[in-house]
Design an enzyme around this catalytic site. Structure first.
Site, PDB file in Angstrom:
ATOM      1  NE  ARG A 183      -6.168   2.910   6.426  1.00 45.71           N
ATOM      2  CZ  ARG A 183      -5.754   3.333   5.243  1.00 45.71           C
ATOM      3  NH1 ARG A 183      -4.497   3.162   4.850  1.00 45.71           N
ATOM      4  NH2 ARG A 183      -6.587   3.970   4.422  1.00 45.71           N
ATOM      5  CG  ASP A 184      -4.110   6.889   4.695  1.00 45.95           C
ATOM      6  OD1 ASP A 184      -2.949   6.480   4.543  1.00 45.95           O
ATOM      7  OD2 ASP A 184      -4.767   7.425   3.783  1.00 45.95           O
TER       8      ASP A 184
ATOM      9  CG  HIS B 292      -8.499   8.574   0.519  1.00 48.37           C
ATOM     10  ND1 HIS B 292      -8.720   7.966   1.736  1.00 48.37           N
ATOM     11  CD2 HIS B 292      -7.143   8.622   0.407  1.00 48.37           C
ATOM     12  CE1 HIS B 292      -7.577   7.666   2.313  1.00 48.37           C
ATOM     13  NE2 HIS B 292      -6.593   8.053   1.529  1.00 48.37           N
TER      14      HIS B 292
ATOM     15  CG  HIS C 144      -2.883  11.304   0.416  1.00 53.72           C
ATOM     16  ND1 HIS C 144      -2.275  10.986   1.607  1.00 53.72           N
ATOM     17  CD2 HIS C 144      -3.690  10.264   0.116  1.00 53.72           C
ATOM     18  CE1 HIS C 144      -2.699   9.791   2.003  1.00 53.72           C
ATOM     19  NE2 HIS C 144      -3.563   9.325   1.112  1.00 53.72           N
TER      20      HIS C 144
ATOM     21  CB  CYS D 181       0.331   5.131   0.915  1.00 52.01           C
ATOM     22  SG  CYS D 181       0.509   3.428   0.379  1.00 52.01           S
TER      23      CYS D 181
ATOM     24  CG  ASN E 114      -5.285  10.943   4.520  1.00 51.52           C
ATOM     25  OD1 ASN E 114      -4.405  10.314   5.065  1.00 51.52           O
ATOM     26  ND2 ASN E 114      -6.125  10.409   3.680  1.00 51.52           N
TER      27      ASN E 114
HETATM   28  C1  LIG Z   1      -1.632  -8.141   1.025  1.00 52.62           C
HETATM   29  C2  LIG Z   1      -0.387  -8.729   1.643  1.00 52.62           C
HETATM   30  C3  LIG Z   1      -0.735  -9.434   2.939  1.00 52.62           C
HETATM   31  C4  LIG Z   1       0.168  -9.742   0.663  1.00 52.62           C
HETATM   32  O1  LIG Z   1       1.466 -10.111   1.080  1.00 52.62           O
HETATM   33  P1  LIG Z   1       2.136 -11.459   0.570  1.00 52.62           P
HETATM   34  O2  LIG Z   1       3.489 -11.543   1.162  1.00 52.62           O
HETATM   35  O3  LIG Z   1       2.009 -11.523  -0.917  1.00 52.62           O
HETATM   36  O4  LIG Z   1       1.111 -12.483   1.236  1.00 52.62           O
HETATM   37  P2  LIG Z   1       1.066 -14.017   1.457  1.00 52.62           P
HETATM   38  O5  LIG Z   1      -0.387 -14.410   1.369  1.00 52.62           O
HETATM   39  O6  LIG Z   1       2.064 -14.733   0.582  1.00 52.62           O
HETATM   40  O7  LIG Z   1       1.521 -14.156   2.990  1.00 52.62           O
HETATM   41  C5  LIG Z   1       2.851 -13.883   3.383  1.00 52.62           C
HETATM   42  C6  LIG Z   1       2.891 -13.718   4.895  1.00 52.62           C
HETATM   43  O8  LIG Z   1       2.044 -12.624   5.294  1.00 52.62           O
HETATM   44  C7  LIG Z   1       1.078 -13.087   6.221  1.00 52.62           C
HETATM   45  N1  LIG Z   1      -0.206 -12.407   5.977  1.00 52.62           N
HETATM   46  C8  LIG Z   1      -0.922 -12.399   4.838  1.00 52.62           C
HETATM   47  N2  LIG Z   1      -2.032 -11.674   5.014  1.00 52.62           N
HETATM   48  C9  LIG Z   1      -2.030 -11.227   6.284  1.00 52.62           C
HETATM   49  C10 LIG Z   1      -2.922 -10.431   7.037  1.00 52.62           C
HETATM   50  N3  LIG Z   1      -4.051  -9.940   6.512  1.00 52.62           N
HETATM   51  N4  LIG Z   1      -2.592 -10.149   8.309  1.00 52.62           N
HETATM   52  C11 LIG Z   1      -1.456 -10.626   8.856  1.00 52.62           C
HETATM   53  N5  LIG Z   1      -0.551 -11.380   8.183  1.00 52.62           N
HETATM   54  C12 LIG Z   1      -0.853 -11.672   6.900  1.00 52.62           C
HETATM   55  C13 LIG Z   1       0.963 -14.589   5.967  1.00 52.62           C
HETATM   56  O9  LIG Z   1       0.476 -15.230   7.118  1.00 52.62           O
HETATM   57  C14 LIG Z   1       2.392 -14.933   5.662  1.00 52.62           C
HETATM   58  O10 LIG Z   1       3.113 -14.977   6.891  1.00 52.62           O
HETATM   59  P3  LIG Z   1       4.426 -15.925   7.054  1.00 52.62           P
HETATM   60  O11 LIG Z   1       3.939 -17.296   6.738  1.00 52.62           O
HETATM   61  O12 LIG Z   1       5.424 -15.405   6.061  1.00 52.62           O
HETATM   62  O13 LIG Z   1       4.821 -15.667   8.483  1.00 52.62           O
HETATM   63  C15 LIG Z   1       0.699  -7.641   1.884  1.00 52.62           C
HETATM   64  O14 LIG Z   1       1.128  -7.149   0.653  1.00 52.62           O
HETATM   65  C16 LIG Z   1       0.215  -6.517   2.736  1.00 52.62           C
HETATM   66  O15 LIG Z   1      -0.085  -6.692   3.919  1.00 52.62           O
HETATM   67  N6  LIG Z   1       0.092  -5.295   2.154  1.00 52.62           N
HETATM   68  C17 LIG Z   1      -0.463  -4.189   2.881  1.00 52.62           C
HETATM   69  C18 LIG Z   1       0.089  -2.916   2.376  1.00 52.62           C
HETATM   70  C19 LIG Z   1      -0.569  -1.762   3.101  1.00 52.62           C
HETATM   71  O16 LIG Z   1      -1.105  -1.905   4.183  1.00 52.62           O
HETATM   72  N7  LIG Z   1      -0.494  -0.578   2.467  1.00 52.62           N
HETATM   73  C20 LIG Z   1      -1.039   0.615   3.026  1.00 52.62           C
HETATM   74  C21 LIG Z   1      -2.535   0.641   2.999  1.00 52.62           C
HETATM   75  S1  LIG Z   1      -3.209   1.119   1.413  1.00 52.62           S
HETATM   76  C22 LIG Z   1      -3.252   2.824   1.479  1.00 52.62           C
HETATM   77  O17 LIG Z   1      -2.753   3.417   2.390  1.00 52.62           O
HETATM   78  C23 LIG Z   1      -3.959   3.565   0.388  1.00 52.62           C
HETATM   79  C24 LIG Z   1      -5.339   4.091   0.810  1.00 52.62           C
HETATM   80  C25 LIG Z   1      -6.299   2.936   1.125  1.00 52.62           C
HETATM   81  O18 LIG Z   1      -5.251   4.866   2.003  1.00 52.62           O
HETATM   82  C26 LIG Z   1      -5.952   4.945  -0.309  1.00 52.62           C
HETATM   83  C27 LIG Z   1      -4.972   5.903  -1.010  1.00 52.62           C
HETATM   84  O19 LIG Z   1      -4.512   6.868  -0.385  1.00 52.62           O
HETATM   85  O20 LIG Z   1      -4.678   5.614  -2.173  1.00 52.62           O
END
Ligand SMILES: CC(C)(COP(=O)([O-])OP(=O)([O-])OC[C@H]1O[C@@H](n2cnc3c(N)ncnc32)[C@H](O)[C@@H]1OP(=O)([O-])[O-])[C@@H](O)C(=O)NCCC(=O)NCCSC(=O)C[C@@](C)(O)CC(=O)[O-]
Length: 290
Positions: A7-8, A199, A201, A232, A241
């Site tokens: 994933r990450d 966690h 990096h 990220c 990581n």
């Molecule tokens: C949270 C949202 C969805 C808000 O995104 P948004 O655009 O504000 O959401 P929305 O609710 O307005 O929906 C917009 C569109 O997204 C779709 N949608 C909405 N939710 C989903 C879903 N679950 N799966 C699939 N599709 C989804 C929804 O269906 C819609 O589709 P459309 O009608 O435009 O075709 C967006 O900002 C997002 O997906 N962000 C993810 C970012 C991400 O993955 N970042 C990396 C992971 S975090 C990380 O790596 C850090 C960590 C954890 O490892 C720890 C560290 O190191 O700090």
């Protein structure tokens, strides 16, 4: 150890990694003895295209008994997809800094927590444990240093919501042990140490020093990624990581048996680095005999 590579590790790869490679990676990691593998992410494919095949990945793996295959879920939509794909656990994610939260999940910290409440309620009816991530637990790419009190507030909120484990993310990899200890001290006033994970990096080469300090403080859950894969999309400049091979080496030196076969893990790190055409980010992976 909670293995992050599928994933990450892969979410920020520039070219799309074939689903079959992701599946083989997860199966190899389980074979190494890792017992919790974050296998997929059910986020918006527009935001993170690399993770769009979560369903195919989770349904495609040959599962090993005793292994938790978990998935990242930002909202109810994500949880429902993860449940349909057979995730054993899920993880929600927010941040200790407003700007990062906004960039990463397009909402404020308070609204992210409000969004998680129905997710946790639904997860409970399915007997699914929910992990909570607090990103930017030390520094934020947009706001700079984050206070331990701010991290403790968000960790506490996730814990109160029902998260069974809180993973504290040094998203930028800028932390050093003294600051890590101050942060852990503040957070452990709110959440029992046994339910905290770290966690790190490794952008500045401090991850193992930070892990050692955290272990001394009582932390027992470590996130890591084979071959040091990771990053990220919303943390510019951050490297991968901490490498799982390096963590296992450290633990072995401390007399702690992580239940992981180091030789198999090194071979897995070499294999995935080759598949991705990437430099192997594990020092142990490079030094280990052929
Ligand atoms: C949270 C949202 C969805 C808000 O995104 P948004 O655009 O504000 O959401 P929305 O609710 O307005 O929906 C917009 C569109 O997204 C779709 N949608 C909405 N939710 C989903 C879903 N679950 N799966 C699939 N599709 C989804 C929804 O269906 C819609 O589709 P459309 O009608 O435009 O075709 C967006 O900002 C997002 O997906 N962000 C993810 C970012 C991400 O993955 N970042 C990396 C992971 S975090 C990380 O790596 C850090 C960590 C954890 O490892 C720890 C560290 O190191 O700090």
């Amino acid at each position: 150890m909670v293995e992050m590579a599928p994933r990450d590790g892969l979410q920020h790869e520039a070219s799309l990694v074939p689903t079959a490679v992701k599946i083989e990676l997860i199966e190899r990691l389980a074979h190494c003895g890792l017992r919790h593998i974050e296998a997929a992410s059910f986020v918006s494919p527009k935001w993170v295209p690399q993770m769009a095949d979560g369903q195919a990945v989770l349904t495609g793996i040959k599962r090993q008994p005793g292994v938790i295959y978990s998935a990242l879920t930002p909202n109810l939509q994500g949880l429902k997809a993860a449940l349909a794909a057979g995730a054993d656990q899920v993880a929600v994610f927010t941040a200790a800094s407003e700007s990062f939260c906004q960039h990463n999940i397009n909402t404020s910290i308070a609204d992210s927590l409000a969004r998680f409440a129905p997710l946790l309620a639904l997860a409970k009816t399915h007997n699914i444990a929910v992990r909570g991530y607090v990103s930017t637990a030390l520094d934020c790419p947009y706001e700079g240093p984050i206070t331990p009190a701010a991290v403790a507030r968000v960790a506490s909120a996730l814990y109160q919501l029902g998260c069974t484990e809180i993973s504290l993310g040094d998203t930028l990899g800028t932390g050093t042990p003294k600051r890590v200890l101050a942060m852990l001290h503040a957070v452990s006033q709110e959440v029992p140490m046994a339910q905290l994970a770290v966690h790190f990096h490794d952008s500045y080469g401090q991850a193992l020093a930070n892990i050692y300090a955290a272990l001394e403080q009582g932390i027992r859950i470590i996130d890591s990624s084979v071959a040091g894969l990771g990053g990220c999309p919303y943390a510019p400049g951050a490297s991968g990581n901490v490498a799982s091979e390096d963590v296992v080496y450290l633990l072995q030196g401390l007399g702690v048996h992580a239940g992981v076969n180091q030789d198999d893990l090194v071979q897995t790190g070499r294999w995935i680095s080759q598949q991705l055409g990437r430099h192997n980010g594990s020092k142990t992976g490079l030094a280990w005999p052929e």
